[in-house]
Design an enzyme around this catalytic site. Structure first.
Site, short mmCIF file in Angstrom:
data_model
loop_
_atom_site.label_atom_id
_atom_site.label_comp_id
_atom_site.label_asym_id
_atom_site.label_seq_id
_atom_site.Cartn_x
_atom_site.Cartn_y
_atom_site.Cartn_z
N HIS A 195 -8.81 1.65 -5.72
CA HIS A 195 -7.98 0.78 -4.87
C HIS A 195 -6.53 1.13 -5.11
O HIS A 195 -6.13 1.39 -6.25
CB HIS A 195 -8.22 -0.69 -5.20
CG HIS A 195 -9.62 -1.12 -4.95
ND1 HIS A 195 -10.10 -1.39 -3.69
CD2 HIS A 195 -10.67 -1.27 -5.79
CE1 HIS A 195 -11.38 -1.70 -3.77
NE2 HIS A 195 -11.76 -1.64 -5.04
N LEU A 196 -5.77 1.11 -4.03
CA LEU A 196 -4.34 1.36 -4.16
C LEU A 196 -3.65 0.22 -4.89
O LEU A 196 -2.82 0.43 -5.77
CB LEU A 196 -3.73 1.54 -2.76
CG LEU A 196 -4.27 2.75 -1.97
CD1 LEU A 196 -4.05 2.56 -0.48
CD2 LEU A 196 -3.59 4.02 -2.46
N SER A 197 -4.00 -1.00 -4.48
CA SER A 197 -3.35 -2.18 -5.07
C SER A 197 -4.17 -2.73 -6.23
O SER A 197 -5.37 -2.43 -6.35
CB SER A 197 -3.19 -3.27 -3.99
OG SER A 197 -4.47 -3.73 -3.56
N TYR A 247 0.79 -1.23 0.00
CA TYR A 247 0.00 0.00 0.00
C TYR A 247 0.82 1.28 0.00
O TYR A 247 0.25 2.37 -0.06
CB TYR A 247 -0.94 0.00 1.21
CG TYR A 247 -1.93 -1.16 1.20
CD1 TYR A 247 -2.86 -1.28 0.17
CD2 TYR A 247 -1.93 -2.13 2.20
CE1 TYR A 247 -3.76 -2.33 0.13
CE2 TYR A 247 -2.83 -3.19 2.19
CZ TYR A 247 -3.74 -3.29 1.15
OH TYR A 247 -4.64 -4.33 1.11
C1 DQA Z 1 -7.72 -2.14 -1.03
C2 DQA Z 1 -7.76 -3.57 -1.54
C3 DQA Z 1 -8.65 -4.45 -0.67
O1 DQA Z 1 -8.66 -5.78 -1.15
C4 DQA Z 1 -8.13 -4.45 0.76
O2 DQA Z 1 -9.00 -5.19 1.59
C5 DQA Z 1 -7.89 -3.09 1.29
C6 DQA Z 1 -7.30 -2.08 0.43
C7 DQA Z 1 -6.73 -1.27 -1.84
O3 DQA Z 1 -6.85 -0.05 -1.77
O4 DQA Z 1 -5.84 -1.80 -2.51
O5 DQA Z 1 -8.09 -2.83 2.48
O6 DQA Z 1 -9.01 -1.58 -1.17
#
Ligand code: DQA
Length: 143
Positions: free
Chosen positions: A100-102, A22
């Site tokens: 989403h970050l990832s 992240y």
């Molecule tokens: C997330 C991806 C989700 O799978 C994970 O549960 C998160 C962060 C992201 O920003 O990559 O908490 O939403």
């Protein structure tokens, strides 16, 4: 344009939480960075993070009355589980972008199940904090 940026469970831990996935920015760092890029481009944003699904739903339900035109949401883990958040997003009559970050498609199988995503107009994921900037860029071209 007034944008409500919502963050789901555990995003309050950004900066320390699995930085290899992240990054090392806190959510506040990301907020300041994005606002620095877009506050002069017609976007005013308010950021709210909660570990509570019900608080996020309440924010979505009151977003129109509170003057928000658009929602940018990172539902975090609720992405993969929350029908209620999906339904709340559907009820909001404005632009919605999930971020989403990832890149969740490169991760565990369970992250490929996306309950909330189809309630938004589009999804940006996998670009770290730039996922937020891309969502804002799209909105800035509308305003
Ligand atoms: C997330 C991806 C989700 O799978 C994970 O549960 C998160 C962060 C992201 O920003 O990559 O908490 O939403």
């Amino acid at each position: 344009m007034k944008v409500l940026v919502l963050g789901g469970p555990n995003l309050n831990l950004l900066g320390n939480r699995e930085p290899e996935i992240y990054g090392t920015d806190t959510l506040k760092d990301i907020e300041n960075w994005v606002n620095g890029l877009f506050s002069q481009k017609g976007i005013q944003s308010d950021w709210f993070q909660s570990n509570s699904e019900s608080e996020l739903i309440d924010k979505i339900q009151s977003a129109k009355a509170n003057g928000y035109d658009s929602i940018v949401i990172n539902p975090a883990g609720l992405t993969h589980s929350s029908v209620s958040l999906h339904d709340a997003l559907r009820s909001f009559d404005g632009k919605k972008i999930e971020v989403h970050l990832s890149n969740t498609y490169k991760r565990e199988e369970f992250r490929k199940i996306k309950i909330t995503s189809s309630a938004s107009d589009g999804v940006v994921e996998g670009f770290g904090k730039k996922s937020y900037a891309m969502a804002f860029h799209y909105l800035s071209e509308l305003s």
